[in-house]
Design an enzyme around this catalytic site. Structure first.
Site, PDB file in Angstrom:
ATOM      1  N   TYR A 139      -2.052  -1.366  10.127  1.00  0.00           N
ATOM      2  CA  TYR A 139      -1.899  -1.491   8.887  1.00  0.00           C
ATOM      3  C   TYR A 139      -0.647  -0.711   8.379  1.00  0.00           C
ATOM      4  O   TYR A 139       0.187  -1.503   7.506  1.00  0.00           O
ATOM      5  CB  TYR A 139      -3.066  -0.655   8.419  1.00  0.00           C
ATOM      6  CG  TYR A 139      -3.454  -0.809   6.844  1.00  0.00           C
ATOM      7  CD1 TYR A 139      -3.941  -2.113   6.416  1.00  0.00           C
ATOM      8  CD2 TYR A 139      -3.076   0.049   6.152  1.00  0.00           C
ATOM      9  CE1 TYR A 139      -4.400  -2.283   5.054  1.00  0.00           C
ATOM     10  CE2 TYR A 139      -3.319   0.004   4.640  1.00  0.00           C
ATOM     11  CZ  TYR A 139      -3.834  -1.138   4.052  1.00  0.00           C
ATOM     12  OH  TYR A 139      -4.145  -1.430   2.772  1.00  0.00           O
ATOM     13  N   SER A 149       1.019  -1.264   0.166  1.00  0.00           N
ATOM     14  CA  SER A 149       0.042  -0.187  -0.010  1.00  0.00           C
ATOM     15  C   SER A 149       0.745   1.071  -0.070  1.00  0.00           C
ATOM     16  O   SER A 149       1.920   1.216   0.403  1.00  0.00           O
ATOM     17  CB  SER A 149      -1.090   0.043   1.299  1.00  0.00           C
ATOM     18  OG  SER A 149      -1.402   1.215   1.534  1.00  0.00           O
TER      19      SER A 149
HETATM   20  P1  NAD Z   1     -11.389  -6.113  -0.054  1.00  0.00           P
HETATM   21  O1  NAD Z   1     -11.654  -6.149   1.372  1.00  0.00           O
HETATM   22  O2  NAD Z   1     -12.463  -5.331  -0.912  1.00  0.00           O
HETATM   23  O3  NAD Z   1     -11.136  -7.494  -0.303  1.00  0.00           O
HETATM   24  C1  NAD Z   1     -10.317  -8.330   0.387  1.00  0.00           C
HETATM   25  C2  NAD Z   1     -10.036  -9.735   0.082  1.00  0.00           C
HETATM   26  O4  NAD Z   1      -9.540 -10.346   0.921  1.00  0.00           O
HETATM   27  C3  NAD Z   1     -11.645 -10.192  -0.058  1.00  0.00           C
HETATM   28  O5  NAD Z   1     -11.826 -11.284  -0.842  1.00  0.00           O
HETATM   29  C4  NAD Z   1     -11.419 -11.073   1.509  1.00  0.00           C
HETATM   30  O6  NAD Z   1     -12.330 -12.013   1.528  1.00  0.00           O
HETATM   31  C5  NAD Z   1     -10.112 -11.590   1.689  1.00  0.00           C
HETATM   32  N1  NAD Z   1      -9.703 -11.799   2.629  1.00  0.00           N
HETATM   33  C6  NAD Z   1      -9.584 -11.046   3.985  1.00  0.00           C
HETATM   34  N2  NAD Z   1      -9.041 -11.703   4.965  1.00  0.00           N
HETATM   35  C7  NAD Z   1      -8.696 -13.055   4.615  1.00  0.00           C
HETATM   36  C8  NAD Z   1      -8.187 -13.954   5.105  1.00  0.00           C
HETATM   37  N3  NAD Z   1      -7.973 -13.937   6.648  1.00  0.00           N
HETATM   38  N4  NAD Z   1      -7.880 -15.186   4.539  1.00  0.00           N
HETATM   39  C9  NAD Z   1      -8.368 -15.201   3.126  1.00  0.00           C
HETATM   40  N5  NAD Z   1      -8.930 -14.056   2.653  1.00  0.00           N
HETATM   41  C10 NAD Z   1      -9.093 -13.039   3.263  1.00  0.00           C
HETATM   42  O7  NAD Z   1      -9.851  -5.340  -0.179  1.00  0.00           O
HETATM   43  P2  NAD Z   1      -9.252  -4.506  -1.266  1.00  0.00           P
HETATM   44  O8  NAD Z   1      -9.459  -3.223  -1.344  1.00  0.00           O
HETATM   45  O9  NAD Z   1      -9.571  -5.397  -2.436  1.00  0.00           O
HETATM   46  O10 NAD Z   1      -7.803  -4.832  -0.808  1.00  0.00           O
HETATM   47  C11 NAD Z   1      -7.112  -5.883  -1.182  1.00  0.00           C
HETATM   48  C12 NAD Z   1      -5.432  -5.773  -0.879  1.00  0.00           C
HETATM   49  O11 NAD Z   1      -5.099  -4.423  -1.403  1.00  0.00           O
HETATM   50  C13 NAD Z   1      -5.418  -5.509   0.723  1.00  0.00           C
HETATM   51  O12 NAD Z   1      -4.105  -6.124   0.969  1.00  0.00           O
HETATM   52  C14 NAD Z   1      -5.058  -4.201   1.106  1.00  0.00           C
HETATM   53  O13 NAD Z   1      -4.578  -3.548   1.927  1.00  0.00           O
HETATM   54  C15 NAD Z   1      -4.444  -3.796  -0.286  1.00  0.00           C
HETATM   55  N6  NAD Z   1      -4.945  -1.897  -0.484  1.00  0.00           N
HETATM   56  C16 NAD Z   1      -5.964  -1.688  -0.864  1.00  0.00           C
HETATM   57  C17 NAD Z   1      -6.475  -0.455  -1.053  1.00  0.00           C
HETATM   58  C18 NAD Z   1      -7.534   0.071  -1.452  1.00  0.00           C
HETATM   59  O14 NAD Z   1      -7.705   1.232  -1.746  1.00  0.00           O
HETATM   60  N7  NAD Z   1      -8.716  -0.619  -1.814  1.00  0.00           N
HETATM   61  C19 NAD Z   1      -5.070   0.495  -1.122  1.00  0.00           C
HETATM   62  C20 NAD Z   1      -3.941  -0.014  -0.833  1.00  0.00           C
HETATM   63  C21 NAD Z   1      -3.924  -1.283  -0.466  1.00  0.00           C
END
Ligand code: NAD
Length: 251
Positions: A155, A142
């Site tokens: 985080y 991130s």
């Molecule tokens: P989201 O919450 O929409 O999706 C997360 C996914 O991870 C879901 O499919 C959920 O079921 C799965 N998950 C969560 N905990 C789990 C576990 N213990 N075991 C297996 N699966 C698990 O999140 P997102 O926005 O798609 O984020 C995905 C990644 O990107 C994360 O690592 C997040 O930190 C990172 N990220 C997201 C953003 C953003 O703006 N959306 C920005 C920076 C980083």
């Protein structure tokens, strides 16, 4: 360029959000993607939706925080498909509270999913990749691995750790034919950020402080994952590619 034909990829947390977009993009480039999430039903439903030709997607449900379940899942994938070529450590969670109110359980939950699991899965998949003499590990970090905001201390710590882990694995695994890189998404409108997108003040902060003037799309993050997974990225190693519309470049 950027084809992934014949490659087998495991993307953790790919039932929705960025992981699902990465799965769609890698399938479009010819990969077989193993969908993961905690719920059997969700994993199987998404795998069925994406598996339009009967050979592009399958599913393995496990909680990434359960490290022995992760080890078993990697063995299952290699048993079924003969290899694991690409591992995307994408599953991630966030907990929000002021530092003085931040609970031990919340701290451990975030570190377990965002940092312990990527290490254990990389170790496990890395053994197979090393034996095969090739592999790609991609960590979804991130911009919060590079900069910070208040009320998300676990985080920020986990993502900075993931950036460090990416370098540590990159230098050790490259001699065996692997590359290890990370993607640092900026603000992308996914389910994880629903409350932030709906908060007018936060939404303005994102739009006003991002030089391209908007939130990112999951597809823009997925494109970086395809690049890092491809043969064309063979000399990119140990990097964290910030895909943030220039947010962390602007002051
Ligand atoms: P989201 O919450 O929409 O999706 C997360 C996914 O991870 C879901 O499919 C959920 O079921 C799965 N998950 C969560 N905990 C789990 C576990 N213990 N075991 C297996 N699966 C698990 O999140 P997102 O926005 O798609 O984020 C995905 C990644 O990107 C994360 O690592 C997040 O930190 C990172 N990220 C997201 C953003 C953003 O703006 N959306 C920005 C920076 C980083």
């Amino acid at each position: 360029m950027f084809r992934l034909d014949g490659k087998v990829a495991l993307i953790t947390g790919s039932t929705r959000g960025l992981g699902r977009a990465m799965a769609e993009a890698m399938i479009a480039q010819g990969a077989h993607v193993v969908i993961n999430g905690r719920s059997d039903d969700a994993v199987l439903a998404v795998a069925a939706e994406l598996d339009l030709d009967g050979r592009s997607a399958s599913g393995v449900a496990f909680d990434v925080a359960d490290l022995s379940a992760g080890d078993a899942a990697i063995d299952t994938i290699v048993g079924r498909h003969g290899a694991i070529d690409i591992l995307v450590n994408n599953a991630g969670i966030n907990r929000r509270a002021a530092v003085e109110d931040f609970g031990d359980d919340e701290w451990r939950d975030v570190l377990a999913v965002n940092l312990d699991a990527p290490f254990a899965l990389s170790r496990s998949a890395g053994r197979h990749m090393t034996a095969a003499g090739r592999g790609r590990i991609i960590n979804t970090a991130s911009i919060m691995g590079t900069v910070a905001r208040p009320t998300i201390p676990a985080y920020v710590t986990s993502k900075a750790g993931l950036v460090g882990m990416t370098k540590a694995l990159a230098v050790e695994m490259a001699p065996h034919g692997l590359t290890v890189n990370a993607i640092g998404p900026g603000y992308v409108a996914t389910e994880m950020n629903t409350a932030l997108v709906q908060d007018p003040e936060f939404n303005s902060m994102v739009v006003d402080s991002t030089p391209v003037g908007r939130w990112g799309t999951p597809q823009e993050i997925a494109a970086a994952a395809v690049f890092l997974a491809s043969d064309e990225a063979s000399y990119v190693n140990g990097q964290t590619l910030l895909v943030d519309g220039g947010m962390t470049t602007a002051l």
